[in-house]
Design an enzyme around this catalytic site. Structure first.
Site, PDB file in Angstrom:
ATOM      1  N   ASN A  65      -1.766  20.932 -19.169  1.00 21.76           N
ATOM      2  CA  ASN A  65      -2.179  20.250 -20.399  1.00 21.76           C
ATOM      3  C   ASN A  65      -2.214  21.176 -21.611  1.00 21.76           C
ATOM      4  OD1 ASN A  65      -2.522  17.721 -19.162  1.00 21.76           O
ATOM      5  ND2 ASN A  65      -4.497  18.376 -18.350  1.00 21.76           N
TER       6      ASN A  65
ATOM      7  N   LYS B 244       6.380  23.582 -11.761  1.00 21.46           N
ATOM      8  CA  LYS B 244       5.594  22.363 -11.533  1.00 21.46           C
ATOM      9  C   LYS B 244       5.316  22.207 -10.043  1.00 21.46           C
ATOM     10  CE  LYS B 244       4.203  17.954 -12.749  1.00 21.46           C
ATOM     11  NZ  LYS B 244       4.264  16.839 -13.667  1.00 21.46           N
TER      12      LYS B 244
ATOM     13  N   HIS C 190      -1.755  19.821 -25.018  1.00 22.31           N
ATOM     14  CA  HIS C 190      -1.841  18.362 -24.903  1.00 22.31           C
ATOM     15  C   HIS C 190      -3.110  17.761 -25.495  1.00 22.31           C
ATOM     16  CE1 HIS C 190       1.735  18.769 -22.512  1.00 22.31           C
ATOM     17  NE2 HIS C 190       1.786  17.473 -22.252  1.00 22.31           N
TER      18      HIS C 190
ATOM     19  N   HIS D 227      -2.170  14.938 -27.835  1.00 25.13           N
ATOM     20  CA  HIS D 227      -2.587  13.541 -27.650  1.00 25.13           C
ATOM     21  C   HIS D 227      -3.328  13.025 -28.886  1.00 25.13           C
ATOM     22  CE1 HIS D 227      -2.475  14.027 -22.985  1.00 25.13           C
ATOM     23  NE2 HIS D 227      -1.331  13.591 -23.447  1.00 25.13           N
TER      24      HIS D 227
ATOM     25  N   ARG E 162      -3.919  22.538 -11.956  1.00 19.64           N
ATOM     26  CA  ARG E 162      -2.976  21.586 -12.558  1.00 19.64           C
ATOM     27  C   ARG E 162      -3.318  21.291 -14.016  1.00 19.64           C
ATOM     28  NH1 ARG E 162      -0.238  16.312  -9.529  1.00 19.64           N
ATOM     29  NH2 ARG E 162       1.099  15.718 -11.268  1.00 19.64           N
TER      30      ARG E 162
ATOM     31  N   ARG F 123       0.796  -1.228   0.000  1.00 15.68           N
ATOM     32  CA  ARG F 123       0.000   0.000   0.000  1.00 15.68           C
ATOM     33  C   ARG F 123       0.832   1.284   0.000  1.00 15.68           C
ATOM     34  NH1 ARG F 123      -2.788  -3.006   3.790  1.00 15.68           N
ATOM     35  NH2 ARG F 123      -4.568  -4.105   2.877  1.00 15.68           N
TER      36      ARG F 123
ATOM     37  N   HIS G  90       6.066  12.476 -28.026  1.00 14.54           N
ATOM     38  CA  HIS G  90       5.157  13.280 -27.202  1.00 14.54           C
ATOM     39  C   HIS G  90       5.513  14.773 -27.227  1.00 14.54           C
ATOM     40  CE1 HIS G  90       2.473  14.337 -23.960  1.00 14.54           C
ATOM     41  NE2 HIS G  90       3.492  14.884 -23.314  1.00 14.54           N
TER      42      HIS G  90
ATOM     43  N   GLU H 109      -5.197  17.413  -9.397  1.00 13.34           N
ATOM     44  CA  GLU H 109      -5.714  17.942 -10.660  1.00 13.34           C
ATOM     45  C   GLU H 109      -7.209  18.246 -10.620  1.00 13.34           C
ATOM     46  OE1 GLU H 109      -3.882  16.215 -14.109  1.00 13.34           O
ATOM     47  OE2 GLU H 109      -5.346  17.123 -15.469  1.00 13.34           O
TER      48      GLU H 109
ATOM     49  N   LYS I  25       2.301  11.700 -10.088  1.00 13.33           N
ATOM     50  CA  LYS I  25       1.436  10.874 -10.934  1.00 13.33           C
ATOM     51  C   LYS I  25       2.232   9.651 -11.378  1.00 13.33           C
ATOM     52  CE  LYS I  25      -1.629  14.104 -13.313  1.00 13.33           C
ATOM     53  NZ  LYS I  25      -2.060  14.453 -14.679  1.00 13.33           N
TER      54      LYS I  25
ATOM     55  N   GLU J  81       8.367  20.798 -23.304  1.00 16.53           N
ATOM     56  CA  GLU J  81       7.691  20.919 -22.006  1.00 16.53           C
ATOM     57  C   GLU J  81       8.260  22.096 -21.200  1.00 16.53           C
ATOM     58  OE1 GLU J  81       5.033  19.144 -21.367  1.00 16.53           O
ATOM     59  OE2 GLU J  81       5.220  17.209 -22.401  1.00 16.53           O
TER      60      GLU J  81
HETATM   61  P1  NAD Z   1      11.353   7.327 -22.060  1.00  8.75           P
HETATM   62  O1  NAD Z   1      11.369   6.997 -20.626  1.00  8.75           O
HETATM   63  O2  NAD Z   1      10.863   6.307 -23.001  1.00  8.75           O
HETATM   64  O3  NAD Z   1      12.830   7.771 -22.488  1.00  8.75           O
HETATM   65  C1  NAD Z   1      13.084   8.096 -23.841  1.00  8.75           C
HETATM   66  C2  NAD Z   1      14.226   7.266 -24.419  1.00  8.75           C
HETATM   67  O4  NAD Z   1      15.478   7.750 -23.923  1.00  8.75           O
HETATM   68  C3  NAD Z   1      14.174   5.788 -24.038  1.00  8.75           C
HETATM   69  O5  NAD Z   1      14.598   5.028 -25.131  1.00  8.75           O
HETATM   70  C4  NAD Z   1      15.198   5.694 -22.910  1.00  8.75           C
HETATM   71  O6  NAD Z   1      15.739   4.400 -22.810  1.00  8.75           O
HETATM   72  C5  NAD Z   1      16.232   6.682 -23.348  1.00  8.75           C
HETATM   73  N1  NAD Z   1      17.029   7.319 -22.299  1.00  8.75           N
HETATM   74  C6  NAD Z   1      16.593   7.798 -21.121  1.00  8.75           C
HETATM   75  N2  NAD Z   1      17.563   8.458 -20.485  1.00  8.75           N
HETATM   76  C7  NAD Z   1      18.665   8.369 -21.265  1.00  8.75           C
HETATM   77  C8  NAD Z   1      19.986   8.882 -21.154  1.00  8.75           C
HETATM   78  N3  NAD Z   1      20.351   9.663 -20.141  1.00  8.75           N
HETATM   79  N4  NAD Z   1      20.870   8.572 -22.132  1.00  8.75           N
HETATM   80  C9  NAD Z   1      20.477   7.833 -23.200  1.00  8.75           C
HETATM   81  N5  NAD Z   1      19.238   7.365 -23.380  1.00  8.75           N
HETATM   82  C10 NAD Z   1      18.335   7.635 -22.418  1.00  8.75           C
HETATM   83  O7  NAD Z   1      10.486   8.643 -22.363  1.00  8.75           O
HETATM   84  P2  NAD Z   1      10.312  10.046 -21.608  1.00  8.75           P
HETATM   85  O8  NAD Z   1      10.099  11.024 -22.687  1.00  8.75           O
HETATM   86  O9  NAD Z   1      11.366  10.300 -20.605  1.00  8.75           O
HETATM   87  O10 NAD Z   1       8.952   9.840 -20.792  1.00  8.75           O
HETATM   88  C11 NAD Z   1       7.731   9.588 -21.448  1.00  8.75           C
HETATM   89  C12 NAD Z   1       6.772   8.969 -20.472  1.00  8.75           C
HETATM   90  O11 NAD Z   1       6.555   9.878 -19.394  1.00  8.75           O
HETATM   91  C13 NAD Z   1       5.405   8.653 -21.043  1.00  8.75           C
HETATM   92  O12 NAD Z   1       5.037   7.342 -20.679  1.00  8.75           O
HETATM   93  C14 NAD Z   1       4.482   9.651 -20.374  1.00  8.75           C
HETATM   94  O13 NAD Z   1       3.172   9.149 -20.190  1.00  8.75           O
HETATM   95  C15 NAD Z   1       5.177   9.879 -19.079  1.00  8.75           C
HETATM   96  N6  NAD Z   1       4.862  11.156 -18.431  1.00  8.75           N
HETATM   97  C16 NAD Z   1       4.438  11.142 -17.153  1.00  8.75           C
HETATM   98  C17 NAD Z   1       4.169  12.322 -16.496  1.00  8.75           C
HETATM   99  C18 NAD Z   1       3.768  12.299 -15.058  1.00  8.75           C
HETATM  100  O14 NAD Z   1       3.363  13.324 -14.515  1.00  8.75           O
HETATM  101  N7  NAD Z   1       3.893  11.178 -14.404  1.00  8.75           N
HETATM  102  C19 NAD Z   1       4.312  13.549 -17.152  1.00  8.75           C
HETATM  103  C20 NAD Z   1       4.748  13.535 -18.462  1.00  8.75           C
HETATM  104  C21 NAD Z   1       5.021  12.334 -19.102  1.00  8.75           C
HETATM  105 ZN    ZN Z   2       3.527  16.358 -21.783  1.00  7.98          ZN
END
Ligand code: NAD
Ligand code: ZN
Length: 362
Positions: free
Chosen positions: A248, A230, A251, A255, A244, A124, A268, A240, A146, A188
């Site tokens: 978006n 943030k 977005h 999306h 918050r 939990r 993205h 949210e 999140k 972003e």
């Molecule tokens: P990701 O985690 O897929 O990373 C992008 C790529 O870069 C991957 O291939 C990864 O292996 C590689 N990588 C990461 N760090 C590296 C480094 N230092 N050197 C070399 N390669 C590296 O994608 P992302 O863009 O970081 O995150 C996208 C995800 O985040 C989505 O699933 C999205 O839904 C989520 N997200 C969540 C929130 C939240 O509030 N929780 C907000 C925005 C996005």
């Molecule tokens: Zn985003």
């Protein structure tokens, strides 16, 4: 020691975001969040070979009492599944982890979202230390609590709010990030200026070349300023219910573009860049802001190597239908985050279909 910035995130469970170079070797900082004697390091197949050993060694040196196990995902969004979530839970169970165990998320948003959800669910809720390695994860996904995994029916459909215990962003990790991923993160960063900080947008225009060149000080500044925004937003609206939603901006369009391309086209950040320009143009069309401000935003995003127009081959009517299905759409007509100008975003409900189509067809 190297210069570092600290951003505090308040709320029911406050935590600190530490930003700077060389943090992955700082065992004292990395280990400060470990309360018990177990840690599960979650990472992916790109990041683990680069950084997992360093982090593990630094942790072991500072905290010889802690047992550290690893769970590594194949890289990419396709791994953010319930199946990998279950594997990570099994890995925790196999270590005999208790309630004082800690999940350490080393990677981008995919790793952070999945590892955070594992931490939210194990007994939990246990501690999660986020060590973001993409710019997007440093300025967005690692902060705010999140967590989620995807289902075939849609992204982030299963998840929880579970704030991290600490966020540690080593700017040197960005040196190995593919340039396209760096640019996606910059979209972003621009978003924070666009929605609530016109002076930050000016600063980004001044520092664009340094940021693109990977200048460490410029990146650290941009990350700290983004995290402050943030933090302020999630402190006031952790679940949210209001403000918050401004995060978006761009977005709803973004999306729809990602989904319509089957998640194999723009990434993205790129889709959000196009979406922000469309939101700014829609704002101008609705008489809220000027065209010139939309074009200024587009020019900055283009300088960051981001797309600012709809990719060819997308049908405006199909995109409109996608936006209707978006979970952020409301019953009372389409709802968008629009702006009254740079730095002044707000939610606008009841936007007419014709206005949206006109912007998509332009
Ligand atoms: P990701 O985690 O897929 O990373 C992008 C790529 O870069 C991957 O291939 C990864 O292996 C590689 N990588 C990461 N760090 C590296 C480094 N230092 N050197 C070399 N390669 C590296 O994608 P992302 O863009 O970081 O995150 C996208 C995800 O985040 C989505 O699933 C999205 O839904 C989520 N997200 C969540 C929130 C939240 O509030 N929780 C907000 C925005 C996005
Ligand atoms: Zn985003």
């Amino acid at each position: 020691p190297s210069p570092r910035a600290i951003v505090e995130v308040g709320g029911e469970k406050p935590y600190a975001i530490t930003i700077g170079p060389g943090l992955l070797d700082d065992g004292a900082l990395l280990g400060a969040g470990l309360r018990g004697r177990h840690a599960l390091l979650v990472s992916d197949g790109n990041v683990a070979p680069l950084y997992a050993d360093r982090v593990t060694q630094a942790l072991r040196a500072a905290r010889p009492d802690v047992r550290i196990d690893g769970y590594f995902l194949p890289p990419g969004e396709a791994s953010k599944t319930l199946a990998h979530f279950a594997e990570a839970i099994d890995a925790l169970a196999a270590t005999g982890a208790t309630r004082d165990a800690c999940v350490v998320a080393l990677g981008g948003g995919v790793v952070g979202d999945l590892a955070g959800f594992v931490a939210a669910c194990w007994m939990r809720g246990i501690d999660c230390v986020q060590i973001p390695t993409t710019l997007l994860a440093m300025v967005d996904s690692s902060v705010g609590g999140k967590t989620a995994v995807d289902l075939p029916q849609g992204k982030n459909l299963v998840g929880a709010f579970h704030p991290p215990r600490a966020v540690i962003a080593d700017t040197e990790a960005l040196l190995t990030l593919p340039p396209r991923e760096l640019r996606a993160g910059l979209a972003e960063v621009v978003k924070y200026g666009a929605i609530r900080d016109a002076a930050f947008l000016d600063w980004l225009e001044d520092r664009a070349d340094a940021l693109l060149a990977g200048d460490d000080a410029a990146l650290a500044d941009a990350i700290a300023r983004s995290c402050r925004h943030k933090a302020e937003i999630v402190e006031r609206d952790p679940f949210e219910r209001g403000e918050r939603a401004l995060l978006n901006f761009g977005h709803t369009f973004g999306h729809a573009i990602e989904a319509e391309q089957g998640f194999g086209g723009l990434n993205h950040g790129e889709a959000v860049a196009v979406g922000m320009v469309l939101a700014a143009r829609l704002s101008a069309r609705q008489g809220l802001a000027g065209e010139a401000e939309a074009e200024r935003l587009a020019a900055l995003l283009a300088r960051f190597g981001l797309p600012v127009a709809l990719p060819g081959g997308l049908d405006p009517a199909a995109l409109l239908e996608r936006m209707r299905l978006d979970k952020k759409a409301a019953a009372d007509g389409l709802r968008f985050v629009l702006w009254d100008g740079i730095g002044a975003a707000r939610v606008v409900a009841g936007v007419a279909d014709e206005a949206v189509l006109a912007v998509l067809e332009k």
